[in-house]
Motif scaffolding. Structure first.
Motif, short mmCIF file in Angstrom:
data_model
loop_
_atom_site.label_atom_id
_atom_site.label_comp_id
_atom_site.label_asym_id
_atom_site.label_seq_id
_atom_site.Cartn_x
_atom_site.Cartn_y
_atom_site.Cartn_z
N UNK A 93 31.46 16.09 12.86
CA UNK A 93 32.01 17.44 12.73
C UNK A 93 32.76 17.87 13.99
N UNK A 94 33.82 18.61 13.74
CA UNK A 94 34.70 19.11 14.80
C UNK A 94 34.72 20.63 14.77
N UNK A 95 35.05 21.25 15.87
CA UNK A 95 35.14 22.73 15.86
C UNK A 95 36.08 23.26 14.78
N UNK A 96 37.12 22.51 14.47
CA UNK A 96 38.06 22.95 13.44
C UNK A 96 37.48 22.85 12.02
N UNK A 97 36.29 22.28 11.89
CA UNK A 97 35.61 22.28 10.59
C UNK A 97 34.86 23.58 10.35
N UNK A 98 34.81 24.44 11.36
CA UNK A 98 34.14 25.73 11.21
C UNK A 98 34.80 26.54 10.12
N UNK A 128 29.32 26.29 11.23
CA UNK A 128 29.88 26.59 12.54
C UNK A 128 29.67 25.38 13.44
N UNK A 129 30.76 24.87 14.00
CA UNK A 129 30.70 23.70 14.87
C UNK A 129 31.14 24.12 16.26
N UNK A 130 30.28 23.93 17.23
CA UNK A 130 30.58 24.33 18.59
C UNK A 130 30.98 23.11 19.42
N UNK A 131 31.85 23.35 20.38
CA UNK A 131 32.35 22.24 21.21
C UNK A 131 31.44 22.01 22.41
#
Length: 122
Positions: free
Chosen positions: A84-89, A119-122
C-alpha cells in the motif's frame, strides 16, 4: 433489495497490507459484475478491480499489488491489498451489477455499499 456492506478498512503504514470485505445480501453468483472502486478526498471515484464471469480486471494504479476474489459460499467479495502507498488512501466501495457484460465503468453498476475508509501513512 440488494445490500452490500464493506468492512476491513483502517490505517496502515506504506508498504503494509489490508484485506477488505464486501458482504452481499444475495447469492453472489447472480451478479454479472462485481467490483471495487475508490474515492480520495477532492478526487473523482475511480476503479480498483472488477470481477466478472470468466475473469478479473485491475486498473493500472493497483496492478500487481491488489488481488480481487470472491467466496461464493459466504457471498463475500474481497480485495487483498499489498504494498500500500499513501496514494491508495481513499474510501473504498463495493459495487455490483445484476446483468450485462460491460464491467469496467462504474456507471454500469446498479448497487453500491456505503464504503470503508483506508488510510495509508508514509
Amino acid at each position: 433489495q440488494v445490500q452490500l456492506v464493506e468492512s476491513g478498512g483502517g490505517s496502515v503504514q506504506a508498504g503494509g497490507s489490508l484485506r477488505l470485505s464486501c458482504a452481499a445480501s444475495k447469492y453472489i453468483n447472480i451478479y454479472s459484475c462485481m467490483g471495487w472502486f475508490r474515492q480520495a478526498p477532492g478526487k473523482e471515484r475511480e476503479g480498483v478491480a472488477v470481477l466478472y464471469t470468466g475473469g478479473t480486471y485491475y486498473y493500472d494504479s493497483v496492478k500487481g499489488r491488489f488481488t480481487i476474489s470472491r467466496d461464493s459460499a459466504q457471498n463475500m467479495l474481497y480485495p487483498q491489498m499489498y504494498g500500500l502507498k499513501p496514494e491508495d488512501t481513499a474510501m473504498y466501495y463495493c459495487a455490483a451489477r445484476l446483468s450485462g457484460s460491460f464491467c469496467y465503468s462504474q456507471n454500469a453498476y446498479n448497487y453500491w455499499g456505503q464504503g470503508t475508509q483506508v488510510t495509508v501513512s508514509s
